[in-house]
Design a protein around this motif. Structure first.
Motif, mmCIF file in Angstrom:
data_model
loop_
_atom_site.group_PDB
_atom_site.id
_atom_site.type_symbol
_atom_site.label_atom_id
_atom_site.label_comp_id
_atom_site.label_asym_id
_atom_site.label_seq_id
_atom_site.Cartn_x
_atom_site.Cartn_y
_atom_site.Cartn_z
ATOM 1 N N ALA A 28 -2.184 65.052 25.914
ATOM 2 C CA ALA A 28 -3.402 66.184 26.836
ATOM 3 C C ALA A 28 -3.062 65.379 28.438
ATOM 4 O O ALA A 28 -2.981 64.375 28.134
ATOM 5 N N PRO A 29 -3.038 66.384 29.668
ATOM 6 C CA PRO A 29 -3.218 65.312 30.928
ATOM 7 C C PRO A 29 -4.381 64.687 31.578
ATOM 8 O O PRO A 29 -5.087 65.583 31.052
ATOM 9 N N THR A 30 -4.010 64.271 32.099
ATOM 10 C CA THR A 30 -5.078 63.196 32.558
ATOM 11 C C THR A 30 -4.757 63.129 33.335
ATOM 12 O O THR A 30 -4.137 62.798 34.419
ATOM 13 N N THR A 31 -6.486 62.728 34.758
ATOM 14 C CA THR A 31 -5.809 62.817 36.148
ATOM 15 C C THR A 31 -6.988 61.278 36.443
ATOM 16 O O THR A 31 -7.922 61.532 35.977
ATOM 17 N N PRO A 32 -6.959 60.623 37.490
ATOM 18 C CA PRO A 32 -7.969 60.092 37.747
ATOM 19 C C PRO A 32 -9.348 61.539 38.594
ATOM 20 O O PRO A 32 -8.702 61.776 39.958
ATOM 21 N N PRO A 33 -10.798 61.090 38.126
ATOM 22 C CA PRO A 33 -10.967 61.827 38.514
ATOM 23 C C PRO A 33 -11.767 61.114 40.101
ATOM 24 O O PRO A 33 -12.464 59.891 40.379
ATOM 25 N N VAL A 34 -11.126 62.013 41.247
ATOM 26 C CA VAL A 34 -11.506 61.761 42.735
ATOM 27 C C VAL A 34 -13.209 61.919 42.897
ATOM 28 O O VAL A 34 -13.503 62.589 42.772
ATOM 29 N N LEU A 35 -13.720 60.706 43.686
ATOM 30 C CA LEU A 35 -15.240 60.793 43.750
ATOM 31 C C LEU A 35 -15.515 61.692 45.524
ATOM 32 O O LEU A 35 -14.795 60.891 46.888
ATOM 33 N N ARG A 36 -15.686 62.519 45.421
ATOM 34 C CA ARG A 36 -15.843 63.861 46.597
ATOM 35 C C ARG A 36 -17.046 63.451 47.033
ATOM 36 O O ARG A 36 -17.895 62.942 46.926
ATOM 37 N N GLY A 37 -16.317 63.114 48.376
ATOM 38 C CA GLY A 37 -17.395 62.746 49.097
ATOM 39 C C GLY A 37 -17.294 61.480 49.687
ATOM 40 O O GLY A 37 -18.073 61.141 50.283
ATOM 41 N N ALA A 38 -16.354 60.388 49.462
ATOM 42 C CA ALA A 38 -16.796 59.314 49.061
ATOM 43 C C ALA A 38 -15.965 58.847 49.775
ATOM 44 O O ALA A 38 -15.026 59.186 49.891
ATOM 45 N N PRO A 39 -15.867 57.792 51.696
ATOM 46 C CA PRO A 39 -15.273 57.700 52.428
ATOM 47 C C PRO A 39 -13.629 57.007 51.251
ATOM 48 O O PRO A 39 -13.963 55.944 51.390
ATOM 49 N N VAL A 40 -12.423 57.311 52.395
ATOM 50 C CA VAL A 40 -11.202 56.750 51.779
ATOM 51 C C VAL A 40 -11.424 55.490 52.616
ATOM 52 O O VAL A 40 -11.923 55.170 53.432
ATOM 53 N N VAL A 41 -11.179 54.762 52.412
ATOM 54 C CA VAL A 41 -10.934 52.763 52.878
ATOM 55 C C VAL A 41 -9.006 52.904 53.008
ATOM 56 O O VAL A 41 -8.213 52.586 52.365
ATOM 57 N N PRO A 42 -8.534 52.361 54.242
ATOM 58 C CA PRO A 42 -7.100 51.832 54.939
ATOM 59 C C PRO A 42 -6.989 50.602 54.072
ATOM 60 O O PRO A 42 -7.763 49.359 53.946
ATOM 61 N N ILE A 43 -5.874 50.866 53.988
ATOM 62 C CA ILE A 43 -5.084 49.618 52.881
ATOM 63 C C ILE A 43 -4.623 48.765 54.042
ATOM 64 O O ILE A 43 -4.087 48.885 54.596
ATOM 65 N N THR A 44 -4.517 47.066 53.674
ATOM 66 C CA THR A 44 -4.159 46.619 54.858
ATOM 67 C C THR A 44 -3.633 45.821 53.781
ATOM 68 O O THR A 44 -2.546 44.975 54.571
ATOM 69 N N HIS A 45 -4.036 45.240 52.889
ATOM 70 C CA HIS A 45 -3.597 44.381 52.155
ATOM 71 C C HIS A 45 -3.602 44.444 50.548
ATOM 72 O O HIS A 45 -4.831 45.018 50.046
ATOM 73 N N ARG A 46 -2.625 44.461 49.976
ATOM 74 C CA ARG A 46 -2.691 44.774 48.027
ATOM 75 C C ARG A 46 -2.018 43.964 47.230
ATOM 76 O O ARG A 46 -1.388 42.638 47.586
ATOM 77 N N THR A 47 -2.263 43.771 46.182
ATOM 78 C CA THR A 47 -1.495 42.756 44.901
ATOM 79 C C THR A 47 -1.378 43.485 44.076
ATOM 80 O O THR A 47 -1.787 44.511 43.423
ATOM 81 N N TRP A 48 -1.035 43.399 43.311
ATOM 82 C CA TRP A 48 0.385 44.082 41.977
ATOM 83 C C TRP A 48 -1.042 44.242 41.207
ATOM 84 O O TRP A 48 -1.117 45.733 40.242
ATOM 85 N N ASN A 49 -1.912 43.372 40.835
ATOM 86 C CA ASN A 49 -2.613 43.869 40.129
ATOM 87 C C ASN A 49 -4.513 44.639 40.147
ATOM 88 O O ASN A 49 -4.528 45.235 39.406
ATOM 89 N N ASP A 50 -4.720 45.121 41.157
ATOM 90 C CA ASP A 50 -5.434 45.852 41.838
ATOM 91 C C ASP A 50 -4.853 46.933 42.269
ATOM 92 O O ASP A 50 -5.511 48.376 42.691
ATOM 93 N N ASP A 51 -3.454 47.399 42.115
ATOM 94 C CA ASP A 51 -3.345 49.146 42.042
ATOM 95 C C ASP A 51 -3.459 49.775 40.738
ATOM 96 O O ASP A 51 -2.645 51.267 40.615
#
Length: 251
Positions: A28-51
């Protein structure tokens, strides 16, 4: 494929973001359900485990980890697209994960339009590229190697020892660098790769997870170096006209 409106908080530019579709083992095709209306967040730092986000298949209820939805604005800001938290019993179907971040890039110029793909008279005689999720820097190099092979370079190898020129992949008549850092690839990286290619009479290609600085992209355009960005789904995307030409002609 679900499409949601996204506004960059940095430059106020509006985008239509299409959520990626992943194949569950059940088919079955699977998609992450985007939370409509929620503000997007600029990314300034990340780690592999948080992606990564947890997504439940609507068909079989299986929970799997998939790349965090993300978008790179032409102004250079990388945006995290919020998703709905995973439910405990999945009564309403698909889910997202909590507290993850993401990054990918498409380092386009902030004050000018993105490159315009060159017209192609016929599609390349090759099947569609099959991406592979990126979780580590090694995965990023593997995806680049697979992509170059898909383009027609059938002898792509990774040097056993990385040279001072930071060459990650080689093939007949080609060298490539894969920048898996969280900062946009700099002008110096482009020029160093070009100089090394010049001394070895090879073509050079650059892959980056975090996009390119404006001056780096301009220099690559002038030198004819194909630039690609790769998101965490493992799908390289062309950034400039030389990259479009390489896709059109192949090796």
């Amino acid at each position: 494929m679900e499409s949601v409106p996204v506004r960059c908080p940095a430059c106020r530019r509006d985008h239509a973001y299409s959520t990626p579709v992943y194949p569950c083992p059940c088919g079955a095709p699977t998609t992450p359900p985007v939370l409509r209306g929620a503000p997007v967040v600029p990314i300034t730092h990340r780690t592999w485990n948080d992606d990564w986000v947890t997504v439940r298949c609507r068909g079989c209820g299986r929970l799997d980890q998939w790349p965090q939805p993300e978008l790179c604005c032409p102004c250079g800001t990388v945006l995290r697209i919020p998703v709905r938290p995973v439910t405990t019993h999945g009564a309403t179907g698909a889910t997202g994960a909590t507290g993850a971040t993401g990054t990918t890039t498409e380092g386009t110029r902030p004050a000018r339009p993105s490159h315009i793909p060159l017209p192609r008279t016929a599609p390349p005689p090759r099947p569609a590229f099959r991406p592979r999720p990126i979780r580590t820097a090694r995965d990023a190099v593997t995806v680049a190697a697979l992509y170059l092979t898909w383009l027609g370079y059938h002898d792509v190898v990774q040097p056993t020892e990385r040279s001072p020129a930071r060459i990650d992949l080689r093939a007949t008549g080609l060298i490539a660098r894969v920048d898996a850092t969280t900062r946009p690839t700099a002008l110096r990286d482009v020029e160093c790769l070009w100089l090394h290619a010049l001394t070895t009479s090879a073509r050079s290609v650059l892959f980056s997870l975090a996009g390119y600085a404006e001056d780096a992209e301009e220099r690559a355009d002038g030198l004819g170096i194909p630039l690609f960005t790769t998101d965490l789904t493992g799908t390289p995307q062309p950034v400039n006209a030389p990259a479009d030409e390489l896709i059109g002609t192949g090796a």
